[in-house]
Design an enzyme around this catalytic site. Structure first.
Site, PDB file in Angstrom:
ATOM      1  N   LYS A 175      32.406 -11.573 -51.517  1.00 49.92           N
ATOM      2  CA  LYS A 175      31.162 -12.455 -51.551  1.00 49.92           C
ATOM      3  C   LYS A 175      31.528 -13.627 -52.113  1.00 49.92           C
ATOM      4  O   LYS A 175      32.068 -14.794 -51.764  1.00 49.92           O
ATOM      5  CB  LYS A 175      30.138 -11.579 -52.104  1.00 49.92           C
ATOM      6  N   ASP A 200      33.819  -0.936 -57.162  1.00 47.61           N
ATOM      7  CA  ASP A 200      33.411  -1.758 -55.980  1.00 47.61           C
ATOM      8  C   ASP A 200      32.509  -2.884 -56.670  1.00 47.61           C
ATOM      9  O   ASP A 200      31.367  -2.639 -56.633  1.00 47.61           O
ATOM     10  CB  ASP A 200      32.720  -1.065 -54.833  1.00 47.61           C
ATOM     11  N   TYR A 225      26.991   1.676 -51.257  1.00 45.86           N
ATOM     12  CA  TYR A 225      27.311   1.328 -49.758  1.00 45.86           C
ATOM     13  C   TYR A 225      28.417   0.572 -50.115  1.00 45.86           C
ATOM     14  O   TYR A 225      28.826  -0.422 -50.907  1.00 45.86           O
ATOM     15  CB  TYR A 225      26.084   0.270 -49.223  1.00 45.86           C
TER      16      TYR A 225
HETATM   17  N1  HOZ Z   1      25.832  -5.414 -46.559  1.00 42.37           N
HETATM   18  C1  HOZ Z   1      24.689  -6.428 -46.606  1.00 42.37           C
HETATM   19  C2  HOZ Z   1      23.800  -6.128 -47.481  1.00 42.37           C
HETATM   20  N2  HOZ Z   1      24.075  -5.334 -48.662  1.00 42.37           N
HETATM   21  C3  HOZ Z   1      24.201  -6.928 -45.471  1.00 42.37           C
HETATM   22  C4  HOZ Z   1      24.848  -8.369 -44.966  1.00 42.37           C
HETATM   23  C5  HOZ Z   1      24.232  -8.777 -43.638  1.00 42.37           C
HETATM   24  O1  HOZ Z   1      23.371  -8.304 -43.092  1.00 42.37           O
HETATM   25  O2  HOZ Z   1      24.697 -10.215 -43.593  1.00 42.37           O
END
Ligand code: HOZ
Length: 428
Positions: free
Chosen positions: A265, A237, A142
């Site tokens: 992050k 990534d 992802y």
């Molecule tokens: N993309 C995030 C998890 N891999 C989710 C982030 C969220 O819900 O804050």
């Protein structure tokens, strides 16, 4: 009625699914999410006054735990000078120099406001630099909600059964070649079928959005070799793994030099920051030096830079990575002991402070093996952990994160809770 439930009812009326990012909705869990009122160190406190030991860690940023004093102080010191100017500032230079020093493959870096913006820009840059159109991604990886990357995606898209999002024209999706992670033959075949047409491979070097699993020996090295031989770019990534698996992320641990790296992050210290960077000649294709356009009013925001830089400096000043490894190893050993005692041959994956328990006996190496996990058992485990005050990600397809604020006692309390939760799951 608990305050979290009241808030969720209100939220459902005015926010899609009641949340601003899908995984938070606790769908398929038959209960409302809890609403957080405050967080400090390793703990969250919800609106109903319940405390949780937290292993979501804001989905990665909170490597020092929540609201670390160094970050709070840096933000407080920065605020009186203004919240943002849309002009160059000194702290952006400090941040860029720090990133380039920590991650040697990055000779120049551009700030964004999220990991999604970073991957979107990295893909555009790869296409602009190479003049090619195809992108290879791996099923279950992802890379944020970028059109061309929301194909066979992990995280919330996978959790809610929509790994190929609606709203993405077939013509876009066709430019994304999706391969199984860890499948060397598939990658070789793609380069022979599409020789000279692939702009880049984008990969989470340690995938963390279909659970957390690891590359087979030589897999990442092969990606480097094949991209270089074909004139394609390799994009790591490292939004989740950057500054976490090692100071220089997975690339630092494996000694691999990608052409472009995306970050997010941890680099924001809890505020919205992403970044993409790489080799000078590639980054010089970005506007205003080059023809690949990328921009952002809030990019490099001084408050966000202050937060992120304070967090990076604290990581550099302390023995954070040694501590994270020790805590992770304690959790892993304890989990294996419990699984053995309960005669539950499940799969536990970990590297440093990232981990995932899969409710399958299979070795998890890709999306197919990750999705052999038993959802009902996982749900029983999750709900029991939550009931006992332990918060792991509300999806079997996410990663657990340990912070330096966790103590040995937190890990031991977590293991005691896990033993009870696994006994419940076993009975499902
Ligand atoms: N993309 C995030 C998890 N891999 C989710 C982030 C969220 O819900 O804050």
């Amino acid at each position: 009625m608990p305050i979290s439930e009241e808030l969720f009812e209100r939220a459902l009326r005015v926010i899609p699914g009641g949340v601003n990012s899908p995984v938070r909705a606790f769908r398929r869990l038959e209960r409302a999410p809890f609403f957080v009122a405050s967080a400090a160190g390793a703990y969250l406190r919800d609106e109903d006054g319940r405390q949780y030991i937290d292993y979501v860690g804001t989905w990665g940023p909170a490597i020092l735990g929540h609201a670390p004093q160094c970050v709070i102080s840096a933000v407080q010191a920065a605020v009186p000078a203004g919240l943002g100017y849309g002009t160059p500032t000194r702290i952006e230079v400090d941040m860029a120099e720090t990133v380039c020093r920590w991650v040697p493959s990055i000779e120049k870096v551009r700030m964004t406001n999220s990991g999604t913006e970073a991957t979107m820009s990295a893909v555009r840059l790869a296409r602009g630099y190479t003049g090619r159109k195809y992108i290879i991604k791996f099923a279950g990886c992802y890379h944020g909600h970028v059109d061309s990357l929301l194909v066979a995606a992990g995280s919330g898209a996978l959790t809610h059964g929509e790994p190929d999002s609606a709203g993405i024209p077939q013509e876009f999706a066709e430019l994304t070649l999706v391969l199984p992670y860890n499948d060397e033959a598939a990658v070789r075949q793609a380069f022979s079928l599409f020789a000279g047409q692939i702009a880049a491979i984008i990969v989470e070097p340690y995938p963390g959005n279909a659970g957390f699993y690891l590359p087979k020996p030589g897999f990442l090295e092969l990606l480097r070799e094949l991209t270089a031989a074909d004139g394609a770019l390799l994009i790591f990534d490292e939004v989740m793994t950057g500054f976490r698996i090692s100071p220089a992320g997975v690339q630092g641990k494996h000694g691999i030099t990608p052409d472009i790296t995306t970050l997010g992050k941890i680099i924001g210290g809890g505020l919205p920051v992403g970044a993409f960077g790489g080799r000078r000649e590639i980054m010089d294709c970005v506007s205003p030096l080059g023809a690949v356009y990328q921009a952002g009013t809030l990019s490099g925001n001084p408050i966000a830079m202050a937060a992120g830089l304070a967090q990076l400096r604290e990581l550099e000043r302390t023995d954070a990575y040694t501590r994270l490894e020790a805590l992770g190893a304690r959790l892993e050993e304890g989990m294996h002991r419990i699984l053995g005692d309960l005669a539950l041959p499940l799969t536990f994956k970990r590297s440093g402070s990232m981990f995932c328990l899969f409710f399958t006996q299979q070795d998890v190496v890709d999306l197919n093996t990750a999705t052999t996990a038993n959802f009902d058992m996982w749900r029983a485990y999750f709900l029991s952990m939550l009931e006992q005050g332990i918060y792991i990600a509300p999806s079997p397809y996410e990663t657990g994160f340990i912070s330096t604020a966790h103590t040995e006692a937190d890990i031991d309390a977590t293991l005691a809770a896990a033993a009870r939760a696994l006994a419940v799951a076993k009975a499902v």
